[in-house]
Design a protein around this motif. Sequence first.
Motif, PDB file in Angstrom:
ATOM      1  N   ASP A  31      30.972  53.684  47.641  1.00  0.00           N
ATOM      2  CA  ASP A  31      30.702  52.362  48.215  1.00  0.00           C
ATOM      3  C   ASP A  31      30.339  52.510  49.683  1.00  0.00           C
ATOM      4  O   ASP A  31      31.177  52.880  50.521  1.00  0.00           O
ATOM      5  CB  ASP A  31      31.946  51.484  48.077  1.00  0.00           C
ATOM      6  N   TYR A  74      30.020  50.137  36.213  1.00  0.00           N
ATOM      7  CA  TYR A  74      28.777  49.681  36.836  1.00  0.00           C
ATOM      8  C   TYR A  74      27.542  50.195  36.096  1.00  0.00           C
ATOM      9  O   TYR A  74      26.651  49.422  35.726  1.00  0.00           O
ATOM     10  CB  TYR A  74      28.755  50.133  38.295  1.00  0.00           C
ATOM     11  N   GLU A 110      32.032  41.545  51.402  1.00  0.00           N
ATOM     12  CA  GLU A 110      32.714  42.750  51.876  1.00  0.00           C
ATOM     13  C   GLU A 110      32.205  43.167  53.248  1.00  0.00           C
ATOM     14  O   GLU A 110      32.986  43.543  54.137  1.00  0.00           O
ATOM     15  CB  GLU A 110      32.484  43.911  50.894  1.00  0.00           C
ATOM     16  N   PHE A 164      33.539  36.127  51.212  1.00  0.00           N
ATOM     17  CA  PHE A 164      32.710  35.938  50.021  1.00  0.00           C
ATOM     18  C   PHE A 164      32.126  34.522  49.995  1.00  0.00           C
ATOM     19  O   PHE A 164      30.928  34.323  49.748  1.00  0.00           O
ATOM     20  CB  PHE A 164      33.560  36.198  48.773  1.00  0.00           C
ATOM     21  N   TRP A 212      33.810  41.738  41.182  1.00  0.00           N
ATOM     22  CA  TRP A 212      34.744  42.770  41.619  1.00  0.00           C
ATOM     23  C   TRP A 212      35.165  43.680  40.473  1.00  0.00           C
ATOM     24  O   TRP A 212      35.487  44.849  40.681  1.00  0.00           O
ATOM     25  CB  TRP A 212      35.968  42.119  42.265  1.00  0.00           C
ATOM     26  N   LYS A 213      35.138  43.155  39.253  1.00  0.00           N
ATOM     27  CA  LYS A 213      35.462  43.983  38.090  1.00  0.00           C
ATOM     28  C   LYS A 213      34.285  44.885  37.724  1.00  0.00           C
ATOM     29  O   LYS A 213      34.483  46.035  37.304  1.00  0.00           O
ATOM     30  CB  LYS A 213      35.844  43.106  36.901  1.00  0.00           C
ATOM     31  N   PRO A 260      38.832  38.852  52.397  1.00  0.00           N
ATOM     32  CA  PRO A 260      37.616  39.067  51.595  1.00  0.00           C
ATOM     33  C   PRO A 260      37.131  37.823  50.852  1.00  0.00           C
ATOM     34  O   PRO A 260      35.918  37.619  50.717  1.00  0.00           O
ATOM     35  CB  PRO A 260      38.022  40.181  50.630  1.00  0.00           C
ATOM     36  N   TRP A 261      38.048  36.998  50.364  1.00  0.00           N
ATOM     37  CA  TRP A 261      37.606  35.827  49.609  1.00  0.00           C
ATOM     38  C   TRP A 261      36.957  34.782  50.508  1.00  0.00           C
ATOM     39  O   TRP A 261      35.979  34.138  50.120  1.00  0.00           O
ATOM     40  CB  TRP A 261      38.798  35.209  48.860  1.00  0.00           C
ATOM     41  N   GLN A 273      32.689  37.768  37.453  1.00  0.00           N
ATOM     42  CA  GLN A 273      33.735  38.460  38.198  1.00  0.00           C
ATOM     43  C   GLN A 273      33.189  39.793  38.705  1.00  0.00           C
ATOM     44  O   GLN A 273      33.475  40.857  38.146  1.00  0.00           O
ATOM     45  CB  GLN A 273      34.965  38.669  37.315  1.00  0.00           C
ATOM     46  N   TRP A 309      29.384  39.360  46.404  1.00  0.00           N
ATOM     47  CA  TRP A 309      30.658  40.015  46.670  1.00  0.00           C
ATOM     48  C   TRP A 309      30.486  41.139  47.688  1.00  0.00           C
ATOM     49  O   TRP A 309      31.303  41.295  48.612  1.00  0.00           O
ATOM     50  CB  TRP A 309      31.249  40.560  45.371  1.00  0.00           C
ATOM     51  N   ALA A 338      34.291  47.937  39.876  1.00  0.00           N
ATOM     52  CA  ALA A 338      35.582  48.624  39.936  1.00  0.00           C
ATOM     53  C   ALA A 338      35.421  50.140  39.975  1.00  0.00           C
ATOM     54  O   ALA A 338      36.151  50.841  40.678  1.00  0.00           O
ATOM     55  CB  ALA A 338      36.447  48.219  38.740  1.00  0.00           C
TER      56      ALA A 338
END
Length: 500
Positions: free
Chosen positions: A320, A398, A166, A186, A389-390, A182-183, A387, A162, A393
């Motif tokens: 980030d 994290y 990005e 990815f 991206w979760k 983004p997808w 997932q 992911w 978040a």
Amino acid sequence: MLVLFKTGYKRRESSHSVKHSKNIEMSEGEKQLGDPGNGAVAAGGGRSWLWNKDLAAIPMEKRTWGTYNYAALWVAMSVNIPTYMLASGMIAGGMNWKQAIFTVFLGNVLVMVPMLLNAHAGAQYGIPFPVFARSSFGVLGANVPAILRALVACGWFGIQTWIGGEAINMLLAAVIQGWNHPWLCFFLFWLLNVAVILRGIDTIRFLQGLTAPALLLLGLAMIGWAYVKAGGFGPMLSAPSKFSTFGEFFKFFVPSLNGVVAFWATVALNIPDFTRYAKGQREQMLGQALGLPTTMTLYAFIGVAVTSATVILFGQAIWDPVVVMSRLGNPIAVVIAMIALLAATLNVNVAANVVSPANDFSNLYPRKISFKMGGLITCVVGGLLFQPWKLLANYGTYIFGWLGGYSSFLGPIAGVMIADYYLVRKRIILAEDLYERGGFYEFTGGVNWRAIGALAAGIFVALIGLFVSALAGLYHYAWFVGFAVSFFVYLAIMPRPKEC
């Protein structure tokens, strides 16, 4: 001498112990496979369904990794976005720069201990992690720790993929006005990982040797940019800790330290996947000691300094780095930075998050699942079922959710394996029996239920803090608690070799 034995196994193994502790004449089949060193005969097993060429012991003449290779491996694996985010998340959570750097350094020194302990078997016998796990969990029971480790690696694969997506999205946005897909990015980065996996282990060695020096330069360039923009280290590092008392700090420090240890708890288990290629014990130990703590601390400092600078530059702590670099302002600088980040992410993703689960999935059915097939399974599971991206978040999810959560499983695995190898087996492994049904590591139907029981006990105690508020501290120390419980429970219930 040591007489090796196990409950439920009829024949005594003193002859095997002698065979593996002295240099004696090998059979023709063993000569073809090579001698792993120190008299330990490489696994035969070619006729067993537990064997394939990817899981087989590496012959001595094919072990070519030296000190530089291991130091470069750790430089390449440490210099990546999750490392940066680990340290920057501590700043966002309230630590000052000294507290964050100390936490990262201490955690990496601590995780070096189980890492070097597990690394020994790989360099000694030329065997990968799932095969090494057979000596403690049984030839079939080893699938339990292997799959637990593999699933964690799949999660990391998803996270890194992911992040790579990005970086591609930001890179294209810098040169194509209005780009934001983004997808699609990815998926493109996912395909790039698949291409590297299909080329095999030699590509990983090539990548880490090529990118390691360049990635350090990227980090230094980032901190140089922050230094100039923020007006020096004084303003960058002047932010005080948000914790007014030691108690408040300690409450955040403990799970953060556990998160740092958990960060490399995955590789601390599967490090034999890499040390099986070592020329000797000295090379792998020195290379790892030079590469891991120093690089992690340096890159953590970069994350801390740049994140602190973002407070001055943008009015908020941006943890980030992809977002930070997208704000460089100069499209050329953004493109160069994103290309470097892509190289870093690709390298660490394949080396840290594909090699181990590929071997682990192969261990499920070695005759049918090769290393490459296991790598493709990792891509599908990590890229499609998790997932990431979760998980990314916010810093709390994290560090405390993802890192802390899976440490509850990996600490107990390490506890069982280290207790077995050093205190039960005395570092003596009957390598060819690791690939045989009905051999020394058959235990009960292929499973050492004592190891499974010790593993379950460690996981239970580590996780109980999630459900009993009065015991929440156990979860905050999940890796340490799980390791200790499984280590001592295993020693208490597992028979020891007898001396005669």
